[in-house]
Design an enzyme around this catalytic site. Structure first.
Site, PDB file in Angstrom:
ATOM      1  N   GLY A 296      19.735  78.921  54.585  1.00  0.00           N
ATOM      2  CA  GLY A 296      19.099  80.127  53.898  1.00  0.00           C
ATOM      3  C   GLY A 296      18.348  80.499  53.097  1.00  0.00           C
ATOM      4  O   GLY A 296      17.884  81.024  52.389  1.00  0.00           O
ATOM      5  N   ALA A 297      16.976  78.835  53.160  1.00  0.00           N
ATOM      6  CA  ALA A 297      17.071  78.866  52.316  1.00  0.00           C
ATOM      7  C   ALA A 297      15.222  79.231  52.089  1.00  0.00           C
ATOM      8  O   ALA A 297      14.761  80.121  51.374  1.00  0.00           O
ATOM      9  CB  ALA A 297      16.124  77.772  52.492  1.00  0.00           C
TER      10      ALA A 297
ATOM     11  N   GLN B 230      15.962  85.244  49.557  1.00  0.00           N
ATOM     12  CA  GLN B 230      15.820  86.166  48.459  1.00  0.00           C
ATOM     13  C   GLN B 230      16.587  84.840  47.604  1.00  0.00           C
ATOM     14  O   GLN B 230      15.652  84.589  46.749  1.00  0.00           O
ATOM     15  CB  GLN B 230      16.979  86.939  48.445  1.00  0.00           C
ATOM     16  CG  GLN B 230      16.023  88.780  48.587  1.00  0.00           C
ATOM     17  CD  GLN B 230      16.849  89.681  47.965  1.00  0.00           C
ATOM     18  OE1 GLN B 230      16.082  89.836  46.899  1.00  0.00           O
ATOM     19  NE2 GLN B 230      18.195  90.146  48.308  1.00  0.00           N
ATOM     20  N   ILE B 231      17.748  85.007  47.757  1.00  0.00           N
ATOM     21  CA  ILE B 231      19.037  84.328  47.152  1.00  0.00           C
ATOM     22  C   ILE B 231      17.968  82.300  47.198  1.00  0.00           C
ATOM     23  O   ILE B 231      17.517  81.395  46.194  1.00  0.00           O
ATOM     24  CB  ILE B 231      20.232  83.896  46.633  1.00  0.00           C
ATOM     25  CG1 ILE B 231      20.867  85.218  47.090  1.00  0.00           C
ATOM     26  CG2 ILE B 231      20.809  82.744  46.540  1.00  0.00           C
ATOM     27  CD1 ILE B 231      22.601  85.629  47.567  1.00  0.00           C
ATOM     28  N   GLY B 232      17.449  81.807  47.868  1.00  0.00           N
ATOM     29  CA  GLY B 232      17.447  80.717  48.292  1.00  0.00           C
ATOM     30  C   GLY B 232      15.808  80.180  47.317  1.00  0.00           C
ATOM     31  O   GLY B 232      15.857  79.176  47.228  1.00  0.00           O
TER      32      GLY B 232
ATOM     33  N   ARG C  23      25.215  92.340  57.279  1.00  0.00           N
ATOM     34  CA  ARG C  23      25.611  93.711  57.593  1.00  0.00           C
ATOM     35  C   ARG C  23      24.979  94.877  58.290  1.00  0.00           C
ATOM     36  O   ARG C  23      24.037  95.227  57.734  1.00  0.00           O
ATOM     37  CB  ARG C  23      26.865  94.676  56.574  1.00  0.00           C
ATOM     38  CG  ARG C  23      27.728  95.319  57.281  1.00  0.00           C
ATOM     39  CD  ARG C  23      29.111  95.537  55.916  1.00  0.00           C
ATOM     40  NE  ARG C  23      29.804  97.022  56.979  1.00  0.00           N
ATOM     41  CZ  ARG C  23      30.893  96.730  56.287  1.00  0.00           C
ATOM     42  NH1 ARG C  23      31.119  96.374  54.966  1.00  0.00           N
ATOM     43  NH2 ARG C  23      31.986  97.798  57.082  1.00  0.00           N
TER      44      ARG C  23
ATOM     45  N   ARG D 289      33.507  96.108  59.212  1.00  0.00           N
ATOM     46  CA  ARG D 289      33.314  95.111  58.054  1.00  0.00           C
ATOM     47  C   ARG D 289      33.890  93.374  58.938  1.00  0.00           C
ATOM     48  O   ARG D 289      34.127  92.153  58.989  1.00  0.00           O
ATOM     49  CB  ARG D 289      34.543  94.919  56.610  1.00  0.00           C
ATOM     50  CG  ARG D 289      34.464  94.083  56.289  1.00  0.00           C
ATOM     51  CD  ARG D 289      35.364  93.492  54.297  1.00  0.00           C
ATOM     52  NE  ARG D 289      35.776  92.924  53.978  1.00  0.00           N
ATOM     53  CZ  ARG D 289      35.389  91.999  52.610  1.00  0.00           C
ATOM     54  NH1 ARG D 289      33.605  93.007  52.792  1.00  0.00           N
ATOM     55  NH2 ARG D 289      35.667  91.010  52.612  1.00  0.00           N
TER      56      ARG D 289
ATOM     57  N   GLY E  35      27.470  82.811  50.897  1.00  0.00           N
ATOM     58  CA  GLY E  35      26.805  84.278  51.903  1.00  0.00           C
ATOM     59  C   GLY E  35      27.999  84.611  52.381  1.00  0.00           C
ATOM     60  O   GLY E  35      29.918  84.193  52.277  1.00  0.00           O
TER      61      GLY E  35
ATOM     62  N   ASP F  37      30.306  87.519  39.581  1.00  0.00           N
ATOM     63  CA  ASP F  37      31.097  88.390  39.094  1.00  0.00           C
ATOM     64  C   ASP F  37      31.785  88.378  37.641  1.00  0.00           C
ATOM     65  O   ASP F  37      31.467  88.916  36.994  1.00  0.00           O
ATOM     66  CB  ASP F  37      32.852  88.630  40.262  1.00  0.00           C
ATOM     67  CG  ASP F  37      32.040  88.300  41.219  1.00  0.00           C
ATOM     68  OD1 ASP F  37      31.811  89.537  41.952  1.00  0.00           O
ATOM     69  OD2 ASP F  37      32.016  87.550  42.285  1.00  0.00           O
TER      70      ASP F  37
ATOM     71  N   HIS G 246      35.887  88.216  46.191  1.00  0.00           N
ATOM     72  CA  HIS G 246      34.569  88.536  46.172  1.00  0.00           C
ATOM     73  C   HIS G 246      34.140  89.884  47.069  1.00  0.00           C
ATOM     74  O   HIS G 246      33.451  89.475  47.387  1.00  0.00           O
ATOM     75  CB  HIS G 246      33.491  87.250  46.318  1.00  0.00           C
ATOM     76  CG  HIS G 246      32.057  88.030  45.949  1.00  0.00           C
ATOM     77  ND1 HIS G 246      31.602  88.462  44.832  1.00  0.00           N
ATOM     78  CD2 HIS G 246      30.860  87.825  46.884  1.00  0.00           C
ATOM     79  CE1 HIS G 246      30.364  88.894  44.697  1.00  0.00           C
ATOM     80  NE2 HIS G 246      29.826  88.583  46.208  1.00  0.00           N
TER      81      HIS G 246
HETATM   82  P1  NAX Z   1      18.649  87.462  52.564  1.00  0.00           P
HETATM   83  O1  NAX Z   1      18.616  87.950  54.152  1.00  0.00           O
HETATM   84  O2  NAX Z   1      17.694  87.338  51.891  1.00  0.00           O
HETATM   85  O3  NAX Z   1      18.791  85.866  53.048  1.00  0.00           O
HETATM   86  C1  NAX Z   1      19.544  85.226  54.277  1.00  0.00           C
HETATM   87  C2  NAX Z   1      18.819  84.159  54.457  1.00  0.00           C
HETATM   88  O4  NAX Z   1      19.876  83.534  55.438  1.00  0.00           O
HETATM   89  C3  NAX Z   1      17.841  84.546  55.493  1.00  0.00           C
HETATM   90  O5  NAX Z   1      16.920  84.282  55.386  1.00  0.00           O
HETATM   91  C4  NAX Z   1      17.966  84.130  57.203  1.00  0.00           C
HETATM   92  O6  NAX Z   1      17.187  83.705  57.605  1.00  0.00           O
HETATM   93  C5  NAX Z   1      19.477  83.142  56.866  1.00  0.00           C
HETATM   94  N1  NAX Z   1      20.205  82.738  57.749  1.00  0.00           N
HETATM   95  C6  NAX Z   1      20.630  84.218  58.431  1.00  0.00           C
HETATM   96  N2  NAX Z   1      21.390  82.750  59.183  1.00  0.00           N
HETATM   97  C7  NAX Z   1      21.510  81.648  58.688  1.00  0.00           C
HETATM   98  C8  NAX Z   1      22.188  80.394  59.578  1.00  0.00           C
HETATM   99  N3  NAX Z   1      22.574  80.269  60.726  1.00  0.00           N
HETATM  100  N4  NAX Z   1      21.861  79.188  59.459  1.00  0.00           N
HETATM  101  C9  NAX Z   1      20.635  79.070  58.427  1.00  0.00           C
HETATM  102  N5  NAX Z   1      19.642  80.007  57.260  1.00  0.00           N
HETATM  103  C10 NAX Z   1      20.252  81.454  58.257  1.00  0.00           C
HETATM  104  O7  NAX Z   1      19.567  86.829  51.945  1.00  0.00           O
HETATM  105  P2  NAX Z   1      20.654  86.324  50.071  1.00  0.00           P
HETATM  106  O8  NAX Z   1      19.472  87.854  49.704  1.00  0.00           O
HETATM  107  O9  NAX Z   1      19.356  85.348  49.912  1.00  0.00           O
HETATM  108  O10 NAX Z   1      21.672  87.002  50.409  1.00  0.00           O
HETATM  109  C11 NAX Z   1      22.201  86.118  51.159  1.00  0.00           C
HETATM  110  C12 NAX Z   1      23.494  86.507  51.121  1.00  0.00           C
HETATM  111  O11 NAX Z   1      24.434  85.362  49.618  1.00  0.00           O
HETATM  112  C13 NAX Z   1      24.437  87.408  51.570  1.00  0.00           C
HETATM  113  O12 NAX Z   1      25.389  87.165  52.416  1.00  0.00           O
HETATM  114  C14 NAX Z   1      24.904  88.344  50.773  1.00  0.00           C
HETATM  115  O13 NAX Z   1      25.497  89.349  50.555  1.00  0.00           O
HETATM  116  C15 NAX Z   1      25.147  86.994  49.535  1.00  0.00           C
HETATM  117  N6  NAX Z   1      25.661  87.516  48.346  1.00  0.00           N
HETATM  118  C16 NAX Z   1      26.895  86.994  48.170  1.00  0.00           C
HETATM  119  C17 NAX Z   1      26.403  86.905  46.264  1.00  0.00           C
HETATM  120  C18 NAX Z   1      28.404  86.102  45.419  1.00  0.00           C
HETATM  121  O14 NAX Z   1      28.340  86.494  44.856  1.00  0.00           O
HETATM  122  N7  NAX Z   1      29.102  85.287  46.757  1.00  0.00           N
HETATM  123  C19 NAX Z   1      26.182  87.879  45.162  1.00  0.00           C
HETATM  124  C20 NAX Z   1      24.752  88.053  46.101  1.00  0.00           C
HETATM  125  C21 NAX Z   1      24.486  87.855  47.456  1.00  0.00           C
HETATM  126  O15 NAX Z   1      25.010  89.309  47.663  1.00  0.00           O
END
Ligand code: NAX
Length: 324
Positions: A10-11, A14-16, A91, A97, A129, A158, A186
């Site tokens: 998911g690079a 946003q997080i990537g 989601r 969920r 994720g 957290d 989480h």
């Molecule tokens: P984004 O939607 O900005 O980025 C996710 C990326 O993953 C997208 O670019 C998408 O194309 C890619 N992706 C989807 N399916 C894929 C696959 N099969 N293989 C490779 N890439 C794939 O989301 P972002 O804000 O970066 O958040 C990513 C995840 O982190 C979300 O699930 C979010 O809920 C989760 N989080 C988890 C946190 C934690 O503390 N564990 C906190 C932050 C965040 O909410």
């Protein structure tokens, strides 16, 4: 010196986008460790990901050796030493969920299989994720040749959020707070626990009221993610990337002396939590490993929070059991 391979899924998200640059600049392994970065995305996001790779080139990072852009999980996890599993399906409107769990289960079973076949046997896998704990369980279950202790879900955001809340309340710096714990999932059932925490060597619980702990602190930490979305219109990204680096750095180099961190790891039955689910415990890291802190006294209130989060994780496991 060996070169370490670090995979981010998911690079292009946003997080990537935060994580890749922090890692490539040496913030995870230090400025002298050479890095091969492998970035995985789905095909529609490859153009954007190529843009990220171009920017990484343009930073001319001294420790970055190569950048691989791919939509093939086997390529992404080849020889991987550290994996940040960020990519997940968000989601959508009207999605339950359980639908989200099942949609994501497919992604993480494929990635677990690819890790099993291609990654270094001592790989450390951090699942970010969501739903992170159960996604980590699926990944681990699909990688039977890798030690289950190599899989963790991220609770460090957290943990850091709880440090920040307690620091503000007690007017003390975050570094003066020790032994705080996030237990469980989480999700909003997580239990931020200050019963064993100290602030400047004083018991935290003596510095705040029970009412503040129950009705302000715990809900504030549990719902901080929603508050950020409300304010930013986007979910936490920089703080999530920062926490991911904190967690993997401590796991690799050891957690601070006289303190512990919160990591969601396969339960071994400690504190009566069902074995096998990915549950957050207080852990001490050293020598590339971790141990759960044992024999902490738990009162009735704490026990009830621990059980509620365990119950949620058991339901999540049931929903995806066909993939385990
Ligand atoms: P984004 O939607 O900005 O980025 C996710 C990326 O993953 C997208 O670019 C998408 O194309 C890619 N992706 C989807 N399916 C894929 C696959 N099969 N293989 C490779 N890439 C794939 O989301 P972002 O804000 O970066 O958040 C990513 C995840 O982190 C979300 O699930 C979010 O809920 C989760 N989080 C988890 C946190 C934690 O503390 N564990 C906190 C932050 C965040 O909410």
């Amino acid at each position: 010196m060996s070169i370490k391979t670090i995979t981010i899924t998911g690079a292009a998200g946003q997080i990537g986008y935060q994580l890749a640059f922090r890692i490539a600049s040496g913030q995870l392994l230090g400025p002298r460790e050479k890095i091969n970065l492998k970035l995985l995305e789905i095909p529609v996001a490859l153009d954007a990901l190529n843009g990220v790779a171009m920017e990484l080139d343009d930073c001319a990072f001294p420790c970055l050796e190569t950048v691989t852009v791919t939509d093939n999980a086997s390529v992404a996890f080849q020889d991987c030493n550290y994996a940040f599993l960020v990519g997940a399906k968000p989601r959508g409107p009207g999605m339950e969920r359980s639908d989200l769990l099942i949609e994501n289960a497919g992604i993480f079973s494929v990635q677990g299989t690819a890790i099993n076949a291609n990654a270094n046997r001592n790989v450390k896998v951090l699942v970010i994720g969501n739903p992170a704990n159960t996604n980590a369980l699926i990944t681990m279950s699909n990688a039977p040749d890798i030690d289950p202790k190599s899989f963790s879900a991220m609770m460090r955001l957290d943990h850091n959020r709880a440090l920040a809340q307690l620091s503000t309340k007690t007017d003390s710096h975050v570094t003066s707070i020790k032994k705080l714990t996030i237990w469980g999932n989480h999700s909003t059932t997580q239990y931020p626990d200050i019963h064993h925490a100290t602030v400047k060597d004083q018991q935290a619980i003596d510095l705040v009221s029970l009412d503040w702990m129950k009705n302000t602190f715990i809900p504030n930490v549990q719902q901080r993610g929603a508050k950020i979305i409300q304010a930013r219109g986007l979910s936490s990204a920089a703080s999530a990337a920062s926490a991911a680096i904190d967690q993997l750095r401590d796991w690799t180099f050891g957690s601070a002396e006289n303190d512990w961190i919160s990591m969601a790891i396969p339960s071994d039955g400690s504190y009566g939590i069902s074995e096998g689910i990915i549950y957050s415990f207080p852990v001490i890291c050293s020598e590339e490993n971790y141990e759960i802190v044992q024999e902490l006294e738990m009162n009735e209130l704490s026990e009830s929070y621990l059980k509620a989060s365990e119950a949620e994780l058991l339901i999540e496991r049931k929903t995806v059991e066909h993939l385990l």
